[in-house]
Design an enzyme around this catalytic site. Structure first.
Site, short mmCIF file in Angstrom:
data_model
loop_
_atom_site.label_atom_id
_atom_site.label_comp_id
_atom_site.label_asym_id
_atom_site.label_seq_id
_atom_site.Cartn_x
_atom_site.Cartn_y
_atom_site.Cartn_z
N ALA A 13 0.82 -1.22 0.00
CA ALA A 13 0.00 0.00 0.00
C ALA A 13 0.85 1.26 0.00
O ALA A 13 0.34 2.35 -0.22
CB ALA A 13 -0.93 0.01 1.21
N LYS A 15 3.41 1.83 2.65
CA LYS A 15 3.78 2.24 4.02
C LYS A 15 5.20 2.79 4.07
O LYS A 15 5.48 3.75 4.79
CB LYS A 15 3.67 1.05 4.98
CG LYS A 15 2.27 0.57 5.25
CD LYS A 15 2.25 -0.49 6.34
CE LYS A 15 3.02 -1.74 5.97
NZ LYS A 15 2.42 -2.48 4.83
N LYS A 39 10.77 -1.35 12.62
CA LYS A 39 9.97 -2.25 11.81
C LYS A 39 9.47 -3.32 12.76
O LYS A 39 10.26 -4.06 13.34
CB LYS A 39 10.82 -2.85 10.70
CG LYS A 39 10.06 -3.77 9.76
CD LYS A 39 9.23 -2.99 8.76
CE LYS A 39 8.61 -3.95 7.74
NZ LYS A 39 7.84 -3.24 6.72
N ASP A 47 13.33 -3.50 4.49
CA ASP A 47 13.62 -2.13 4.04
C ASP A 47 14.77 -1.51 4.82
O ASP A 47 15.04 -0.32 4.67
CB ASP A 47 12.37 -1.26 4.21
CG ASP A 47 11.18 -1.81 3.45
OD1 ASP A 47 11.34 -2.08 2.25
OD2 ASP A 47 10.11 -1.98 4.06
N GLU A 106 6.77 1.01 11.64
CA GLU A 106 6.18 0.56 10.38
C GLU A 106 5.58 -0.82 10.57
O GLU A 106 6.27 -1.76 10.96
CB GLU A 106 7.22 0.54 9.26
CG GLU A 106 6.60 0.22 7.91
CD GLU A 106 7.61 0.26 6.76
OE1 GLU A 106 7.34 -0.40 5.75
OE2 GLU A 106 8.64 0.93 6.89
N GLY A 109 1.50 -5.56 6.31
CA GLY A 109 0.20 -5.91 5.77
C GLY A 109 -0.89 -4.95 6.20
O GLY A 109 -0.65 -3.78 6.49
N ASN A 166 -2.48 7.25 -0.56
CA ASN A 166 -1.17 7.15 -1.17
C ASN A 166 -1.28 6.73 -2.64
O ASN A 166 -1.86 5.69 -2.96
CB ASN A 166 -0.31 6.13 -0.41
CG ASN A 166 1.09 6.04 -0.99
OD1 ASN A 166 1.70 7.06 -1.31
ND2 ASN A 166 1.60 4.83 -1.13
N PHE A 199 2.22 10.50 -6.17
CA PHE A 199 3.29 9.64 -6.67
C PHE A 199 4.55 10.47 -6.86
O PHE A 199 4.53 11.50 -7.52
CB PHE A 199 2.88 9.00 -8.00
CG PHE A 199 3.96 8.18 -8.62
CD1 PHE A 199 4.24 6.91 -8.14
CD2 PHE A 199 4.72 8.68 -9.67
CE1 PHE A 199 5.25 6.14 -8.70
CE2 PHE A 199 5.73 7.92 -10.25
CZ PHE A 199 6.00 6.64 -9.76
N ILE A 200 5.64 10.03 -6.27
CA ILE A 200 6.93 10.71 -6.41
C ILE A 200 7.91 9.71 -6.99
O ILE A 200 8.23 8.69 -6.36
CB ILE A 200 7.43 11.25 -5.05
CG1 ILE A 200 6.46 12.31 -4.53
CG2 ILE A 200 8.84 11.82 -5.18
CD1 ILE A 200 6.83 12.87 -3.18
#
EC number: 6.3.3.3
Length: 224
Positions: A13, A15, A39, A47, A106, A109, A166, A199-200
């Site tokens: 999604a 995050k 995390k 990540d 973070e 799911g 997002n 969106f970047i």
């Protein structure tokens, strides 16, 4: 409690990009305050390298539990013959909270994602009293996913701070309004939409990421 959980309606999604934006915002506007990133638990490739490469030691980051298979934690843990010691995760969070002004957590799911055989992410957020942001991808089906996740959050008594929309790909304002109509989502969920993350393409542009978060008037990380 100086912590904020970044959850989502589902996997993929966005995050990580939203969390990166929150980190960039904090470091730009509150440079004198310490920020930690956690995390909750990692399954599959994580990540950590992304965050470490991007922030180069400027960020205290921990991942208390890691499992190899990119599956739901209880399934991944079973494949390795391991347990999921939530006490270890809780203690790691407490230690990070003691040394940092703010801890971003973070999630993984959706809120219904199992973290053990008995508990979902929503259960954990409620039991640990974590203020939670819900990341919603701008796509077809987002409305029903949002309603379902927030219904679960309400059932479990999660402290929801709001929703972030997002964009996983370039979207026009019309597309955003049609796929994730803010007024309709707020009416159905009684949960505020705090902002839209466009969106970047260059997710390493920290100034741009920080400016996006700064444009959300309802985001006040310093008050958490």
């Amino acid at each position: 409690m100086n912590s904020l959980l970044i959850a989502a309606t589902d996997t993929d999604a966005g995050k990580t990009v939203v969390t990166t934006g929150l980190v960039a915002y904090w470091q730009k506007y509150y440079p004198s305050k310490a920020l930690g990133l956690m995390k909750l638990m990692q399954t599959g490739q994580g990540d950590r390298e992304w965050y470490e490469g991007l922030f180069q030691g400027q960020l205290e980051m921990i991942t208390p539990l890691q499992y190899q298979a990119p599956l739901a934690p209880p399934v991944a843990a079973d494949l390795e013959g391991r347990d999921i010691p939530l006490g270890t995760v809780w203690q790691a969070l407490l230690n990070l909270q003691k040394s940092q002004d703010l801890v971003l957590i973070e999630g993984l799911g959706g809120l219904g994602c199992p973290v053990t055989h008995e508990l979902t992410l929503a259960d954990l957020a409620a039991q640990w009293r974590l203020k939670t942001l819900l990341v919603v991808p701008v796509k077809l089906g987002a409305i029903s996913q949002t309603v379902a996740n927030i219904a679960l959050a309400e059932q479990k008594k999660v402290n929801l701070g709001g929703i972030i929309l997002n964009c996983l790909e370039p979207r026009t304002e019309t597309e955003i309004e049609q796929l994730t109509p803010i007024d309709l989502i707020q009416s159905l969920t009684n949960c505020p939409v705090l902002g839209v993350f466009p969106f970047i393409e260059d997710r390493r542009d920290l100034d741009k990421l920080a400016s996006v978060v700064a444009s959300w008037p309802e985001i006040k990380l310093s008050s958490i």
